[in-house]
Design an enzyme around this catalytic site. Sequence first.
Site, PDB file in Angstrom:
ATOM      1  CG  ASN A   1      -0.420  -0.223   2.528  1.00 16.70           C
ATOM      2  OD1 ASN A   1       0.617  -0.846   2.675  1.00 16.70           O
ATOM      3  ND2 ASN A   1      -1.085   0.279   3.547  1.00 16.70           N
TER       4      ASN A   1
ATOM      5  CD  GLU B   1      -5.431  -5.905  -1.502  1.00 14.56           C
ATOM      6  OE1 GLU B   1      -4.845  -4.807  -1.369  1.00 14.56           O
ATOM      7  OE2 GLU B   1      -6.208  -6.351  -0.665  1.00 14.56           O
TER       8      GLU B   1
ATOM      9  CB  CYS C   1     -10.993  -2.486   0.041  1.00 20.81           C
ATOM     10  SG  CYS C   1     -10.281  -1.841  -1.482  1.00 20.81           S
TER      11      CYS C   1
HETATM   12  N1  THU Z   1      -5.305  -1.583   2.466  1.00 21.00           N
HETATM   13  C1  THU Z   1      -4.706  -2.376   1.521  1.00 21.00           C
HETATM   14  O1  THU Z   1      -3.626  -2.081   1.029  1.00 21.00           O
HETATM   15  N2  THU Z   1      -5.364  -3.487   1.127  1.00 21.00           N
HETATM   16  C2  THU Z   1      -6.499  -3.958   1.687  1.00 21.00           C
HETATM   17  O2  THU Z   1      -6.961  -5.028   1.299  1.00 21.00           O
HETATM   18  C3  THU Z   1      -7.173  -3.181   2.720  1.00 21.00           C
HETATM   19  C4  THU Z   1      -6.599  -1.853   3.031  1.00 21.00           C
HETATM   20  C5  THU Z   1      -4.570  -0.391   2.948  1.00 21.00           C
HETATM   21  C6  THU Z   1      -5.107   0.926   2.529  1.00 21.00           C
HETATM   22  C7  THU Z   1      -4.542   1.831   3.620  1.00 21.00           C
HETATM   23  O3  THU Z   1      -3.233   2.215   3.252  1.00 21.00           O
HETATM   24  C8  THU Z   1      -4.453   0.942   4.839  1.00 21.00           C
HETATM   25  O4  THU Z   1      -4.574  -0.381   4.361  1.00 21.00           O
HETATM   26  C9  THU Z   1      -5.527   1.205   5.861  1.00 21.00           C
HETATM   27  O5  THU Z   1      -6.773   1.217   5.287  1.00 21.00           O
END
Ligand code: THU
Length: 136
Positions: A50, A63, A96
């Site tokens: 992320n 993802e 998400c």
């Molecule tokens: N996040 C992801 O990278 N993937 C997921 O499946 C859920 C959420 C990240 C986005 C943000 O940087 C952090 O998790 C908190 O929401």
Amino acid sequence: MAKQLLSSKDRQRLLQAARAAMKNAYAPYSRFKVGAALLTNKGETFFGCNVENASYGMTNCAERTAIFAAVAKSGPKMMIRAVAVVNDQGVPCSPCGACRQVIYEFGPEATVFFQSKKGWTGAHITELLPEGFRLK
Ligand code: THU
């Protein structure tokens, strides 16, 4: 729709690649580091983490980082066979809604591995995203 099961060796490899990618996460706002790794139909592996932003909505999930890297390297015909998602807090974390739709675009038969409340789970993308949107 048939489930695409992965050997436990391939699954372990994918989870390991996701954990390695997670270390590069840029998450100064949520402090929640996420890593993802995907296996294509051709057997290639791609990964992502992320990447957050001070303008929070600009954040890119692990993802989608992995999927966009895969398309950039492998081309628009890239097909996802499986994706694994991990986080640094060891808590349940399934993709998400936005990421489910993006996984579906490139992997309508993909298996998604993530940590659920009951431990590691492998789910078909259509279980996570019933009636996903398609233009073709
Ligand atoms: N996040 C992801 O990278 N993937 C997921 O499946 C859920 C959420 C990240 C986005 C943000 O940087 C952090 O998790 C908190 O929401």
